[in-house]
Design a protein around this motif. Structure first.
Motif, PDB file in Angstrom:
ATOM      1  N   LEU A   1      -1.134  10.077 -10.803  1.00  0.00           N
ATOM      2  CA  LEU A   1       0.334   9.998 -10.915  1.00  0.00           C
ATOM      3  C   LEU A   1       0.933  11.369 -11.233  1.00  0.00           C
ATOM      4  O   LEU A   1       2.004  11.717 -10.743  1.00  0.00           O
ATOM      5  N   VAL A   2       0.202  12.150 -12.015  1.00  0.00           N
ATOM      6  CA  VAL A   2       0.654  13.505 -12.343  1.00  0.00           C
ATOM      7  C   VAL A   2       0.704  14.335 -11.061  1.00  0.00           C
ATOM      8  O   VAL A   2       1.686  15.018 -10.776  1.00  0.00           O
ATOM      9  N   GLU A   3      -0.376  14.221 -10.259  1.00  0.00           N
ATOM     10  CA  GLU A   3      -0.465  14.980  -9.000  1.00  0.00           C
ATOM     11  C   GLU A   3       0.663  14.599  -8.045  1.00  0.00           C
ATOM     12  O   GLU A   3       1.314  15.445  -7.456  1.00  0.00           O
ATOM     13  N   THR A   4       0.889  13.283  -7.885  1.00  0.00           N
ATOM     14  CA  THR A   4       1.829  12.817  -6.866  1.00  0.00           C
ATOM     15  C   THR A   4       3.278  12.941  -7.285  1.00  0.00           C
ATOM     16  O   THR A   4       4.123  13.312  -6.490  1.00  0.00           O
ATOM     17  N   PHE A   5       3.571  12.594  -8.539  1.00  0.00           N
ATOM     18  CA  PHE A   5       4.983  12.495  -8.924  1.00  0.00           C
ATOM     19  C   PHE A   5       5.443  13.643  -9.837  1.00  0.00           C
ATOM     20  O   PHE A   5       6.590  13.653 -10.266  1.00  0.00           O
TER      21      PHE A   5
ATOM     22  N   ARG B   1       9.525  18.676 -25.259  1.00  0.00           N
ATOM     23  CA  ARG B   1       9.209  19.917 -24.541  1.00  0.00           C
ATOM     24  C   ARG B   1       9.877  19.946 -23.167  1.00  0.00           C
ATOM     25  O   ARG B   1       9.973  18.917 -22.498  1.00  0.00           O
ATOM     26  N   PRO B   2      10.328  21.135 -22.703  1.00  0.00           N
ATOM     27  CA  PRO B   2      11.024  21.227 -21.416  1.00  0.00           C
ATOM     28  C   PRO B   2      10.164  20.770 -20.243  1.00  0.00           C
ATOM     29  O   PRO B   2      10.689  20.318 -19.224  1.00  0.00           O
ATOM     30  N   SER B   3       8.825  20.841 -20.366  1.00  0.00           N
ATOM     31  CA  SER B   3       7.945  20.460 -19.246  1.00  0.00           C
ATOM     32  C   SER B   3       8.086  18.983 -18.883  1.00  0.00           C
ATOM     33  O   SER B   3       7.635  18.557 -17.828  1.00  0.00           O
ATOM     34  N   THR B   4       8.720  18.174 -19.730  1.00  0.00           N
ATOM     35  CA  THR B   4       8.847  16.743 -19.430  1.00  0.00           C
ATOM     36  C   THR B   4      10.136  16.441 -18.645  1.00  0.00           C
ATOM     37  O   THR B   4      10.487  15.285 -18.460  1.00  0.00           O
ATOM     38  N   GLU B   5      10.806  17.480 -18.173  1.00  0.00           N
ATOM     39  CA  GLU B   5      12.077  17.311 -17.438  1.00  0.00           C
ATOM     40  C   GLU B   5      11.995  16.313 -16.289  1.00  0.00           C
ATOM     41  O   GLU B   5      12.886  15.513 -16.061  1.00  0.00           O
ATOM     42  N   ASN B   6      10.864  16.378 -15.531  1.00  0.00           N
ATOM     43  CA  ASN B   6      10.659  15.476 -14.387  1.00  0.00           C
ATOM     44  C   ASN B   6      10.284  14.073 -14.806  1.00  0.00           C
ATOM     45  O   ASN B   6      10.193  13.173 -13.983  1.00  0.00           O
ATOM     46  N   GLY B   7       9.960  13.921 -16.068  1.00  0.00           N
ATOM     47  CA  GLY B   7       9.506  12.627 -16.584  1.00  0.00           C
ATOM     48  C   GLY B   7       8.106  12.728 -17.156  1.00  0.00           C
ATOM     49  O   GLY B   7       7.424  13.741 -16.984  1.00  0.00           O
ATOM     50  N   PHE B   8       7.694  11.669 -17.846  1.00  0.00           N
ATOM     51  CA  PHE B   8       6.371  11.691 -18.489  1.00  0.00           C
ATOM     52  C   PHE B   8       5.692  10.335 -18.356  1.00  0.00           C
ATOM     53  O   PHE B   8       6.332   9.318 -18.085  1.00  0.00           O
ATOM     54  N   ILE B   9       4.360  10.375 -18.522  1.00  0.00           N
ATOM     55  CA  ILE B   9       3.586   9.132 -18.608  1.00  0.00           C
ATOM     56  C   ILE B   9       2.956   9.099 -19.984  1.00  0.00           C
ATOM     57  O   ILE B   9       2.211  10.022 -20.348  1.00  0.00           O
ATOM     58  N   LEU B  10       3.241   8.074 -20.737  1.00  0.00           N
ATOM     59  CA  LEU B  10       2.604   7.913 -22.035  1.00  0.00           C
ATOM     60  C   LEU B  10       1.279   7.181 -21.824  1.00  0.00           C
ATOM     61  O   LEU B  10       1.250   6.068 -21.287  1.00  0.00           O
ATOM     62  N   ASP B  11       0.207   7.839 -22.215  1.00  0.00           N
ATOM     63  CA  ASP B  11      -1.138   7.289 -22.010  1.00  0.00           C
ATOM     64  C   ASP B  11      -1.761   7.079 -23.396  1.00  0.00           C
ATOM     65  O   ASP B  11      -2.010   8.041 -24.113  1.00  0.00           O
ATOM     66  N   GLY B  12      -1.947   5.823 -23.771  1.00  0.00           N
ATOM     67  CA  GLY B  12      -2.550   5.538 -25.090  1.00  0.00           C
ATOM     68  C   GLY B  12      -1.517   5.445 -26.195  1.00  0.00           C
ATOM     69  O   GLY B  12      -1.866   5.394 -27.374  1.00  0.00           O
TER      70      GLY B  12
END
Ligand code: AMP
Length: 216
Positions: free
Chosen positions: A20-24, A74-85
């Motif tokens: 999902l990180v790679e694709t989105f 953090r600014p790196s989450t601008e595109n969105g994030f996936i919470l894992d765990g």
């Protein structure tokens, strides 16, 4: 877009996140990875966490909530994030909800990977990863193309997680059943919970998750 990926240990959350990180272009926020980095660094938090992780128990909510809050900012989450765990307890789910409302953010989908607990112990006890690039492998299901050499970066050193021992896995499964599964109705009521059969091939599971993200 912001996602949560939920499921017992060994459900394949990390593998799906990688795709999902790679694709989105989402950022993966894995509380397990953050804690393992603390353990490696030898910090006070890492020392406390190691004892709990190795016993298959959860780390206290306040420590986890503080850790994830600083990451979401953090600014790196601008595109969105996936919470894992994360979240893994009702208190964490409530804190996340509050934290996101304050930042005018929301969770679009909660993907629950449903798996048969019986086979999880064997799935987990066979897994290992590249010590350099962290690519994931398995003794039975996903061996490197050349024995002892990482397909992705060519490194020859691999690691196994200390909490993947069968007795620790059983404690982790119990923690999931007793502390994490009770948060599922919270997301179901909000209409964002999507249950995906996690027993299929990695590719099939990924295609189902991708479809949910693209078409709701
Ligand atoms: P994971 O890599 O997600 O399987 O996490 C490994 C271990 O880290 C868990 O068994 C817990 O001990 C600890 N941990 C990770 N995330 C959390 C969380 N959200 N709350 C409490 N403990 C956590």
């Amino acid at each position: 877009m912001n996602l949560i990926i939920l499921g017992p240990p060994g459900a394949g959350k990390g593998t799906q996140c990688e795709r999902l990180v790679e694709t989105f272009g989402l950022v993966q926020l894995s509380t397990g990875d953050m804690l393992r980095a603390e353990v490696t660094s030898g910090s006070e938090l890492g020392k406390k966490a190691k004892i709990l992780i190795d016993a298959g128990n959860l780390v206290p909510d306040d420590l986890i909530i503080a850790m994830i809050s600083s990451q979401i900012d953090r600014p790196s989450t601008e595109n969105g994030f996936i919470l894992d765990g994360f979240p893994r307890t009702t208190a964490q789910a409530n804190a996340l909800h509050k934290m996101l409302s304050e930042k005018s953010l929301k969770i679009d989908h909660v993907i629950q990977l449903a798996v048969d607990e019986e086979i999880i112990v064997s799935r987990l006890s066979g897994r290992f990863s590249c010590a350099k690039c962290h690519a994931g492998y398995h003794d039975i299901f996903k061996k490197p193309n050349k024995d002892g050499i990482c397909d992705k970066c060519g490194a020859q050193e691999f690691l196994r997680r200390s909490d993947d021992k069968p007795e620790t896995v059983r404690s982790r499964l119990r923690a999931y059943r007793e502390q994490t599964a009770p948060i599922l109705p919270f997301y179901d009521e909000k209409g964002v919970l999507k249950v995906v059969d996690g027993m299929g091939s990695m590719e099939d599971v990924y295609n189902t998750v991708r479809e949910i993200i693209l078409n709701g």
